[in-house]
Scaffold this motif. Structure first.
Motif, PDB file in Angstrom:
ATOM      1  N   ASP A 265       0.826  -1.214   0.000  1.00  0.00           N
ATOM      2  CA  ASP A 265       0.000   0.000   0.000  1.00  0.00           C
ATOM      3  C   ASP A 265       0.857   1.259   0.000  1.00  0.00           C
ATOM      4  O   ASP A 265       0.599   2.203  -0.757  1.00  0.00           O
ATOM      5  CB  ASP A 265      -0.922   0.004   1.225  1.00  0.00           C
ATOM      6  CG  ASP A 265      -2.041  -1.010   1.044  1.00  0.00           C
ATOM      7  OD1 ASP A 265      -2.277  -1.406  -0.129  1.00  0.00           O
ATOM      8  OD2 ASP A 265      -2.651  -1.410   2.048  1.00  0.00           O
ATOM      9  N   LYS A 268       2.435   1.852  -3.329  1.00  0.00           N
ATOM     10  CA  LYS A 268       1.459   2.357  -4.297  1.00  0.00           C
ATOM     11  C   LYS A 268       1.165   3.826  -4.046  1.00  0.00           C
ATOM     12  O   LYS A 268       1.111   4.635  -4.974  1.00  0.00           O
ATOM     13  CB  LYS A 268       0.152   1.547  -4.191  1.00  0.00           C
ATOM     14  CG  LYS A 268       0.210   0.280  -5.041  1.00  0.00           C
ATOM     15  CD  LYS A 268      -1.087  -0.481  -4.951  1.00  0.00           C
ATOM     16  CE  LYS A 268      -1.008  -1.754  -5.781  1.00  0.00           C
ATOM     17  NZ  LYS A 268      -2.029  -2.733  -5.360  1.00  0.00           N
ATOM     18  N   ALA A 269       1.023   4.173  -2.766  1.00  0.00           N
ATOM     19  CA  ALA A 269       0.717   5.560  -2.428  1.00  0.00           C
ATOM     20  C   ALA A 269       1.860   6.474  -2.852  1.00  0.00           C
ATOM     21  O   ALA A 269       1.639   7.572  -3.386  1.00  0.00           O
ATOM     22  CB  ALA A 269       0.475   5.673  -0.918  1.00  0.00           C
ATOM     23  N   ARG A 270       3.088   5.988  -2.650  1.00  0.00           N
ATOM     24  CA  ARG A 270       4.237   6.817  -2.999  1.00  0.00           C
ATOM     25  C   ARG A 270       4.316   7.037  -4.517  1.00  0.00           C
ATOM     26  O   ARG A 270       4.576   8.135  -5.004  1.00  0.00           O
ATOM     27  CB  ARG A 270       5.525   6.152  -2.498  1.00  0.00           C
ATOM     28  CG  ARG A 270       6.707   7.118  -2.465  1.00  0.00           C
ATOM     29  CD  ARG A 270       7.922   6.508  -1.832  1.00  0.00           C
ATOM     30  NE  ARG A 270       8.520   5.476  -2.630  1.00  0.00           N
ATOM     31  CZ  ARG A 270       8.828   4.258  -2.194  1.00  0.00           C
ATOM     32  NH1 ARG A 270       8.574   3.928  -0.931  1.00  0.00           N
ATOM     33  NH2 ARG A 270       9.371   3.371  -2.990  1.00  0.00           N
ATOM     34  N   ALA A 272       1.836   6.943  -6.537  1.00  0.00           N
ATOM     35  CA  ALA A 272       0.737   7.842  -6.916  1.00  0.00           C
ATOM     36  C   ALA A 272       1.135   9.290  -6.692  1.00  0.00           C
ATOM     37  O   ALA A 272       0.923  10.159  -7.548  1.00  0.00           O
ATOM     38  CB  ALA A 272      -0.511   7.493  -6.096  1.00  0.00           C
ATOM     39  N   ARG A 273       1.791   9.548  -5.550  1.00  0.00           N
ATOM     40  CA  ARG A 273       2.242  10.911  -5.246  1.00  0.00           C
ATOM     41  C   ARG A 273       3.244  11.396  -6.282  1.00  0.00           C
ATOM     42  O   ARG A 273       3.220  12.529  -6.719  1.00  0.00           O
ATOM     43  CB  ARG A 273       2.879  10.947  -3.851  1.00  0.00           C
ATOM     44  CG  ARG A 273       1.884  11.126  -2.717  1.00  0.00           C
ATOM     45  CD  ARG A 273       2.571  11.715  -1.482  1.00  0.00           C
ATOM     46  NE  ARG A 273       3.719  10.926  -1.038  1.00  0.00           N
ATOM     47  CZ  ARG A 273       3.640   9.836  -0.291  1.00  0.00           C
ATOM     48  NH1 ARG A 273       2.448   9.384   0.106  1.00  0.00           N
ATOM     49  NH2 ARG A 273       4.718   9.174   0.070  1.00  0.00           N
ATOM     50  N   LYS A 274       4.105  10.460  -6.693  1.00  0.00           N
ATOM     51  CA  LYS A 274       5.125  10.795  -7.668  1.00  0.00           C
ATOM     52  C   LYS A 274       4.486  11.204  -8.997  1.00  0.00           C
ATOM     53  O   LYS A 274       4.895  12.148  -9.659  1.00  0.00           O
ATOM     54  CB  LYS A 274       6.015   9.571  -7.889  1.00  0.00           C
ATOM     55  CG  LYS A 274       7.505   9.870  -7.899  1.00  0.00           C
ATOM     56  CD  LYS A 274       8.243   8.559  -8.021  1.00  0.00           C
ATOM     57  CE  LYS A 274       9.727   8.737  -7.919  1.00  0.00           C
ATOM     58  NZ  LYS A 274      10.406   7.440  -7.961  1.00  0.00           N
ATOM     59  N   LYS A 275       3.446  10.429  -9.354  1.00  0.00           N
ATOM     60  CA  LYS A 275       2.761  10.673 -10.627  1.00  0.00           C
ATOM     61  C   LYS A 275       2.095  12.041 -10.628  1.00  0.00           C
ATOM     62  O   LYS A 275       2.171  12.787 -11.593  1.00  0.00           O
ATOM     63  CB  LYS A 275       1.709   9.566 -10.841  1.00  0.00           C
ATOM     64  CG  LYS A 275       1.469   9.266 -12.313  1.00  0.00           C
ATOM     65  CD  LYS A 275       0.578   8.052 -12.454  1.00  0.00           C
ATOM     66  CE  LYS A 275       1.370   6.759 -12.574  1.00  0.00           C
ATOM     67  NZ  LYS A 275       0.485   5.576 -12.615  1.00  0.00           N
ATOM     68  N   VAL A 276       1.484  12.363  -9.477  1.00  0.00           N
ATOM     69  CA  VAL A 276       0.819  13.667  -9.358  1.00  0.00           C
ATOM     70  C   VAL A 276       1.857  14.783  -9.486  1.00  0.00           C
ATOM     71  O   VAL A 276       1.646  15.787 -10.167  1.00  0.00           O
ATOM     72  CB  VAL A 276       0.059  13.761  -8.017  1.00  0.00           C
ATOM     73  CG1 VAL A 276      -0.434  15.187  -7.786  1.00  0.00           C
ATOM     74  CG2 VAL A 276      -1.093  12.789  -8.001  1.00  0.00           C
TER      75      VAL A 276
END
Lengths: 278, 306
Positions: A265, A268-270, A272-276
């Motif tokens: 998790d 995945k969260a990290r 996602a943050r990177k993508k943003v």
């Protein structure tokens, strides 16, 4: 609360006086500023904090190497003050220590058998054969073999040396073992082996541990209670789950936030943050 | 963990038997790795044998003056005689015999001087390094004062006070050499004292005497052994210098340094009078230094190949 309290510290303070030189005036460094704690038999208290926060100073006070400037230290309910009068062998035997660096904590000129038998030689009147027998038994208990008995420390790896250091600490059947970052000098797989060994030994001998560390994942694995130290003060003290689930002090929160997580998790969260951010 | 236990043959002679004999065998195993050390040791043993059996080995009495054979060259030179293998000196004494008897004096001087200065230096150095504080300051300032004098001058003054002679010369040289041992021991003790294994021994209940001499001192021995072998040879040289100045071994004692000093004026005319005592000193010093190196390697587990 049914178990007896082995170690208790009440308002322990340690100051270091730095004498003034030619160009500087004398200063006082407060290394430990009034720390309270208590550990029950068979439990583990973990002391966590950054470098220079007074963890090792506290360890030296608990191990009766250095005296506290003020405050009371009780071991098995007896108040101990090493500045007044000598220490009885009885008291000495109750507390032992395992150091951080396994390369410096063994006398390079002593064979392993002698390293292990030395505490018995000093504190008991046992004949040599019995001492060697006990040393051999302890050697096997920490996962080493008979052929290691007459070797010198430099012939061992870091993990093996730390096992030897643990074995030496246990030779006198102490009730309290102070572990000053015992695994931080070892690599990860060996860390796990040594931690498992420590857990096994705790079960077997009903040992009480004071475990000093800066590694939160290790603390989470081994501790029952956690004390977080920050500039000589205990900013957080409580049962492990409580401290980890609900940290109160800002320093504790930032400490936990700085720990890398490797769950699916969190990765995945990290990402996602990177993508943003990209 | 299992992978780290290599087969016993690779480890060398690490036996589970810790008896004296096994330890000796282990010591010899590591000592014999160093060929120079073994040669040095055998030469040293040879010197001891020569010293002990000097009266049997020497062809002549060391102080016997053959008035018909003054400054006879060695036997292979023109005019040499087979009765005086290495020639004779200015008053007709056989050089070979004097060298053989001189071994006794040189070894005696080396052993006594090194023992006195080593034991005294270690005791004082360990106390200074272990207790620090004012004890350390007082001891080290006194040692600095001794070191501030040129060593030979100080030895000369001491001998002048005590009276000339070999015994007093040895005491004087030992006193002059002592500060080196004190400094070495102190420095080593200070660096070892803060190590974790010393703290661990303290936590195990070891008293100050045990900590000083059983825990710390063995770990400080390597530089001391080297220094001891160097002083052994220096002691021989300094005793010779004192003899030369008329304050050490008195003529006609067949001491190598005194022989060398007596032969000074014949360097150009009769080379053998100076060369053989000089060679004897050189080879002895070299052998002892080689032996010291090997000893250090064998005694220090950190240098052992494992």
């Amino acid at each position: 609360m049914s178990e007896p309290i082995v170690l208790e510290g009440r308002n322990i303070v340690r100051d270091y006086h730095i004498p003034g030189g030619m160009f500087s005036s004398a200063r006082t460094v407060h290394a430990v500023k009034g720390v309270n704690f208590s550990v029950e038999k068979g439990k583990t208290l973990a002391i966590v904090g950054e470098s220079g926060c007074g963890k090792s100073t506290l360890a030296r006070i608990i191990t009766l190497i250095d005296p506290a400037t003020s405050g009371d230290l009780l071991i098995d309910g007896h108040k101990i003050d090493i500045t007044k009068g000598g220490l009885t062998t009885e008291m000495r035997r109750k507390v032992q220590i395992v150091f951080q660096n396994p390369y410096g904590s063994l006398n390079p000129r002593q064979k392993i058998g002698d390293v292990l038998a030395e505490p018995l030689l000093i504190n008991t009147n046992m004949p040599a054969s019995e001492r060697n027998e006990r040393a051999m038994a302890m050697l096997k208990k920490v996962g080493l073999q008979e052929i290691h008995f007459n070797r010198y420390p430099h012939m061992f790896s870091g993990g093996q040396r730390q096992r030897i250091a643990i074995a030496r600490a246990l030779m006198l059947n102490p009730s309290l073992l102070v572990l000053d970052e015992p695994v931080s000098a070892l690599d990860l797989s060996v860390q796990a082996q040594v931690l498992n060994l420590l857990a096994d030994l705790q079960d077997e001998f009903q040992l009480t541990y004071v475990f000093i560390s800066h590694d939160l994942s290790v603390v989470r694995y081994i501790a029952d209670d956690v004390m977080v130290m920050y500039f000589g003060e205990a900013v957080e003290y409580g049962p492990r789950d409580e401290v980890f689930a609900n940290p109160q002090h800002a320093y504790t929160k930032s400490l936990f936030a700085a720990t890398p997580r490797a769950t699916v998790d969190s990765i995945k969260a990290r990402l996602a943050r990177k993508k943003v951010a990209a | 963990m299992a992978q780290t236990t290599t087969s016993p043959s690779q480890i060398g002679p690490v036996s589970t038997d810790s008896s004296r004999r096994a330890r000796l065998a282990e010591f010899w195993y590591y000592f014999s790795e160093n060929r120079g050390a073994v040669i040095g040791l055998f030469f040293f043993l040879f010197l001891i044998i020569v010293a002990v059996f000097a009266p049997l080995l020497a062809p002549h009495a060391p102080t016997m003056q053959y008035r018909d054979a003054v400054l006879v060259p060695p036997f292979w030179e023109e005019g040499g005689r087979a009765t005086y293998l290495l020639g004779t000196d200015a008053v007709g004494r056989d050089i070979l015999s004097r060298l053989i008897y001189g071994t006794r004096y040189s070894l005696f001087i080396g052993v006594i001087v090194t023992t006195i200065s080593l034991v005294g230096g270690i005791l004082i150095g360990v106390i200074a390094g272990y207790f620090r504080g004012w004890v350390d300051t007082v001891i080290m300032r006194v040692m600095d004062i001794i070191l501030a004098f040129p060593s030979l001058l100080l030895a000369l003054v001491l001998v002048a006070v005590l009276g000339p002679g070999l015994t007093n010369a040895m005491i004087a040289i030992a006193l002059v050499f002592q500060p080196h041992f004190v400094r070495l021991t102190r420095a080593a003790v200070i660096s070892e004292k803060t190590r974790d294994y010393v703290v661990a021994a303290k936590v195990a209940g070891a008293g100050p005497l045990r900590l000083m001499f059983k825990t710390i001192l063995p770990n400080c021995m390597a530089p001391l052994i080297v220094q001891a072998t160097l002083s052994f040879s220096n002691a021989i040289l300094d005793a010779a210098a004192l003899g030369f100045l008329g304050q050490g071994a008195q003529p006609p004692t067949p001491e190598w340094g005194t022989m060398l000093a007596e032969a000074r004026e014949f360097i150009l005319r009769a080379w053998w009078v100076v060369t053989f005592p000089g060679l004897a000193i050189l080879i002895t010093v070299l052998a002892i230094n080689l032996m010291g190196d090997g000893l250090r390697d064998a005694l220090d587990p950190k240098l052992k190949r494992s």
